[in-house]
Design a protein around this motif. Structure first.
Motif, PDB file in Angstrom:
ATOM      1  N   VAL A 119      30.486 -22.183  29.408  1.00 40.63           N
ATOM      2  CA  VAL A 119      30.596 -21.550  30.636  1.00 40.63           C
ATOM      3  C   VAL A 119      31.391 -20.128  30.841  1.00 40.63           C
ATOM      4  O   VAL A 119      32.619 -20.296  30.222  1.00 40.63           O
ATOM      5  N   PHE A 120      31.246 -19.460  30.747  1.00 41.24           N
ATOM      6  CA  PHE A 120      31.652 -17.945  30.672  1.00 41.24           C
ATOM      7  C   PHE A 120      31.854 -17.596  32.011  1.00 41.24           C
ATOM      8  O   PHE A 120      31.877 -17.096  33.413  1.00 41.24           O
ATOM      9  N   TYR A 121      33.730 -17.710  32.019  1.00 41.26           N
ATOM     10  CA  TYR A 121      34.199 -17.195  33.951  1.00 41.26           C
ATOM     11  C   TYR A 121      34.403 -15.571  33.696  1.00 41.26           C
ATOM     12  O   TYR A 121      35.235 -15.532  32.486  1.00 41.26           O
ATOM     13  N   LYS A 122      33.750 -14.583  34.484  1.00 41.36           N
ATOM     14  CA  LYS A 122      33.876 -13.805  34.599  1.00 41.36           C
ATOM     15  C   LYS A 122      35.424 -13.323  35.930  1.00 41.36           C
ATOM     16  O   LYS A 122      35.189 -13.871  36.931  1.00 41.36           O
ATOM     17  N   LYS A 123      35.591 -12.071  35.418  1.00 41.70           N
ATOM     18  CA  LYS A 123      36.685 -11.067  36.527  1.00 41.70           C
ATOM     19  C   LYS A 123      36.026 -10.701  37.867  1.00 41.70           C
ATOM     20  O   LYS A 123      35.888 -10.310  38.706  1.00 41.70           O
ATOM     21  N   THR A 124      34.418 -10.016  37.402  1.00 42.79           N
ATOM     22  CA  THR A 124      33.229  -9.401  38.246  1.00 42.79           C
ATOM     23  C   THR A 124      32.221  -9.868  38.180  1.00 42.79           C
ATOM     24  O   THR A 124      32.089 -11.001  37.832  1.00 42.79           O
ATOM     25  N   ASP A 125      31.955  -9.890  39.157  1.00 42.88           N
ATOM     26  CA  ASP A 125      30.754 -10.763  39.517  1.00 42.88           C
ATOM     27  C   ASP A 125      29.035 -10.149  39.335  1.00 42.88           C
ATOM     28  O   ASP A 125      27.712 -10.370  39.511  1.00 42.88           O
ATOM     29  N   ASN A 126      29.384  -9.113  37.894  1.00 43.99           N
ATOM     30  CA  ASN A 126      28.485  -9.284  36.922  1.00 43.99           C
ATOM     31  C   ASN A 126      28.019 -10.041  35.740  1.00 43.99           C
ATOM     32  O   ASN A 126      29.455 -10.440  35.740  1.00 43.99           O
ATOM     33  N   ALA A 127      26.734  -9.971  35.315  1.00 50.38           N
ATOM     34  CA  ALA A 127      26.922 -10.724  34.353  1.00 50.38           C
ATOM     35  C   ALA A 127      27.460 -10.271  33.450  1.00 50.38           C
ATOM     36  O   ALA A 127      27.613 -10.993  32.269  1.00 50.38           O
ATOM     37  N   LEU A 128      27.578  -8.808  32.584  1.00 51.67           N
ATOM     38  CA  LEU A 128      28.286  -7.793  32.041  1.00 51.67           C
ATOM     39  C   LEU A 128      29.045  -6.544  32.643  1.00 51.67           C
ATOM     40  O   LEU A 128      27.769  -5.869  33.696  1.00 51.67           O
ATOM     41  N   ASN A 129      30.488  -6.768  32.199  1.00 48.54           N
ATOM     42  CA  ASN A 129      30.460  -5.119  33.005  1.00 48.54           C
ATOM     43  C   ASN A 129      29.435  -4.223  32.869  1.00 48.54           C
ATOM     44  O   ASN A 129      29.573  -2.919  33.410  1.00 48.54           O
ATOM     45  N   ASN A 130      29.583  -4.022  31.773  1.00 51.37           N
ATOM     46  CA  ASN A 130      28.150  -2.574  30.710  1.00 51.37           C
ATOM     47  C   ASN A 130      28.318  -3.050  29.851  1.00 51.37           C
ATOM     48  O   ASN A 130      28.421  -4.736  28.780  1.00 51.37           O
ATOM     49  N   SER A 131      27.224  -2.572  28.722  1.00 50.89           N
ATOM     50  CA  SER A 131      26.987  -2.543  28.008  1.00 50.89           C
ATOM     51  C   SER A 131      27.498  -3.250  27.087  1.00 50.89           C
ATOM     52  O   SER A 131      26.934  -3.140  26.025  1.00 50.89           O
ATOM     53  N   ARG A 132      28.663  -2.683  26.459  1.00 43.92           N
ATOM     54  CA  ARG A 132      29.748  -2.806  25.681  1.00 43.92           C
ATOM     55  C   ARG A 132      30.258  -4.301  25.567  1.00 43.92           C
ATOM     56  O   ARG A 132      30.890  -4.649  25.285  1.00 43.92           O
ATOM     57  N   SER A 133      30.128  -4.456  26.205  1.00 39.50           N
ATOM     58  CA  SER A 133      30.814  -5.925  27.311  1.00 39.50           C
ATOM     59  C   SER A 133      30.250  -7.447  25.985  1.00 39.50           C
ATOM     60  O   SER A 133      30.856  -8.199  25.892  1.00 39.50           O
ATOM     61  N   ILE A 134      28.940  -6.993  25.724  1.00 37.18           N
ATOM     62  CA  ILE A 134      28.051  -8.099  24.795  1.00 37.18           C
ATOM     63  C   ILE A 134      29.324  -8.363  23.684  1.00 37.18           C
ATOM     64  O   ILE A 134      29.694  -9.155  22.653  1.00 37.18           O
TER      65      ILE A 134
END
Length: 520
Positions: A119-134
């Motif tokens: 489970v990955f809890y994120k502070k934003t409602d995007n699966a990934l904030n941007n292309s670098r976040s992986i």
């Protein structure tokens, strides 16, 4: 014999030294490895486990009952952001004991992860904030602990959850992954895909993905490997009602509901070269699509120019090639609505089959074959319709030709559109409709032909659409020619394009002009 004894003694001493060295390394690694996995590890994660078995001689590690928790969350329980995982077991093969001793990192040929629940809890409602976040949020923290060439994951579940409302952004069930020939370094971590690999395979029983504030995507039985992708039960569906969508859309915009029984991409190649995405495939096949396209006329017209399809493909910034696109056994419905009180007008195409050839972006090309599109379907679910359409992506005038026919069409079947949209009902038969339109980004011209009989029109009051306007209806029927007398009437059409409207609006205005010239 004396020399032979010396050799035996030398071999025995060497074996003893190796045994002692292995024993010493084994003890060292058994003490060092738990330290690497404890809170002293160089990542932002605390790792706990039930059992750890190390065989230095075989280069084999088995860890069972693993729990992964963000270190920050241990200190601040209100802050849930980060990755949480429970893993049945991890098996590491061919690990290098010297790397454990001297680099504080597990280096090995392969790692196999069994039954992870992540489970990955994120502070934003995007699966990934941007292309670098992986790279920054997922790959880099664990690359600081483990570096391997091959990764295998069996029977995994992965969720990404938005902390604020505790709702899933992504949910993937029963995942199997194979990544072989992995390379990770500081330069690669900066890329859109933060690792290189030679081969891959991915399987997943079901997927939910929140695409944006409007749509979510679902699919089942997803399978992809180096050269193909297939899935079933695809859905891209709005999460909001039509009223909610229109209320938050200041400019005219389509709302889509798309479903498909299956999707199959054949001979596929994709990836990034020098940070540039590329995609190619021999074929994309979609079966049993159910597509609904809805547009409200309540928002204002879009202020910018609408590109025709030549320009849309020409403007794609990355190399794209799909040799053949096939849509089979499908249904497409277009709805347009002036107001919620009147309800939408509807146009439908059933038993829809399409073959499109030579779908390409312009990047890397100076000449290209025409995009050709052939369509066979039933217009308004009853009348055979055939369309042949072609255009060239490299044509900067955005030229096109579209021709086709509709046979044996009862105009009553169009009442669902005309009654709600223009307060009009009609009856009568269009025996044969033919069109052949050539145009570009500025204007169009062509031929329109119609054979019809027994046409009658009823007009309704603007203020009360439920009541027929007898006077207007009588005048309209005096003006309208109600029969072609068993002849096909031909007229020339010419239309100036409104650059803010779509290709299909442009095409329809040609048909509309042909109907006016013949019927009035």
């Amino acid at each position: 014999m004396h020399i032979f004894k010396k050799i035996l003694i030398g071999v025995a001493i060497l074996a003893l030294l190796l045994l002692l060295l292995n024993k010493g390394v084994n003890i060292w690694v058994n003490n060092k490895l738990p330290e690497l996995l404890s809170e002293k590890n160089m990542s932002g994660y605390h790792i706990a486990y039930d059992s750890l078995k190390i065989d230095v001689w075989e280069g084999h590690i088995v860890i069972k009952g693993i729990r992964v928790t963000p270190k920050n969350a241990l200190k601040d329980t209100a802050n849930k952001a980060g990755i949480y995982a429970r893993i049945e077991s991890i098996e590491i093969k061919d690990f290098k004991s010297m790397a454990v001793l001297f680099s504080n990192k597990i280096k090995a040929r392969s790692i196999t992860v069994n039954t992870p629940k992540i489970v990955f809890y994120k502070k934003t409602d995007n699966a990934l904030n941007n292309s670098r976040s992986i790279g920054s949020e997922v790959v880099k923290p664990f690359e600081s602990i483990v570096q391997v060439s091959d990764v295998y994951l069996h029977h995994g579940d992965v969720k990404i959850i938005y902390v604020k409302n505790n709702k899933p952004v992504l949910n993937a069930a029963n995942i199997d992954v194979k990544l072989e020939g992995i390379t990770v370094n500081d330069d690669i971590l900066k890329r859109t895909i933060p690792f290189d690999y030679k081969t891959y395979a991915f399987q997943c029983d079901s997927l939910y993905f929140k695409k944006n504030a409007v749509y979510y995507i679902k699919a089942k039985n997803i399978q992809t490997e180096n050269e193909g992708l297939s899935l079933t039960n695809f859905e891209m569906v709005p999460e909001m009602t039509r009223r909610q969508f229109v209320a938050q859309t200041p400019i005219e915009k389509d709302l889509y509901t798309l479903k498909a029984a299956s999707l199959d991409i054949r001979k596929m190649a994709w990836g990034f070269k020098d940070e540039q995405l590329f995609f190619s495939a021999d074929a994309l096949v979609l079966d049993k699509i159910k597509a609904n396209i809805y547009r409200s006329k309540e928002p204002v017209d879009r202020p910018t120019k609408t590109k025709l399809y030549n320009r849309m493909l020409r403007d794609i910034k990355f190399p794209l090639r799909i040799d053949t696109v096939k849509i089979t056994n499908s249904e497409i419905v277009y709805e347009e609505e002036k107001s919620f009180e009147k309800g939408p007008g509807k146009i439908s195409f059933s038993k829809f089959n399409m073959t499109a050839l030579h779908i390409k972006g312009a990047k890397g090309h100076t000449r290209m074959a025409d995009v050709t599109i052939g369509i066979n379907c039933l217009f308004m679910n009853v009348s055979p319709m055939k369309v042949d359409w072609k255009f060239n992506v490299m044509d900067k005038n955005d030229g096109f030709n579209i021709k086709g026919s509709i046979l044996n069409f009862n105009t009553k079947n169009l009442v669902s559109f005309t009654k709600n949209y223009s307060n009009m009902k009609q009856e009568g038969i269009f025996d044969e409709v033919y069109f052949n339109i050539t145009g570009n980004d500025v204007d169009s011209k062509g031929d329109f032909a119609l054979k019809y009989h027994d046409l009658k029109v009823s007009l309704y009051k603007k203020n009360d659409p439920s009541k027929k306007s007898k006077i207007k209806s009588a005048i309209a029927n005096l003006i309208v020619k109600n029969d072609s007398h068993d002849k096909t009437k031909n007229v020339a059409v010419s239309v100036k394009r409104n650059p803010k409207t779509s290709f299909f609006n442009f095409f329809w205005r040609n048909i509309e002009e042909g109907l006016k010239k013949i019927l009035i």
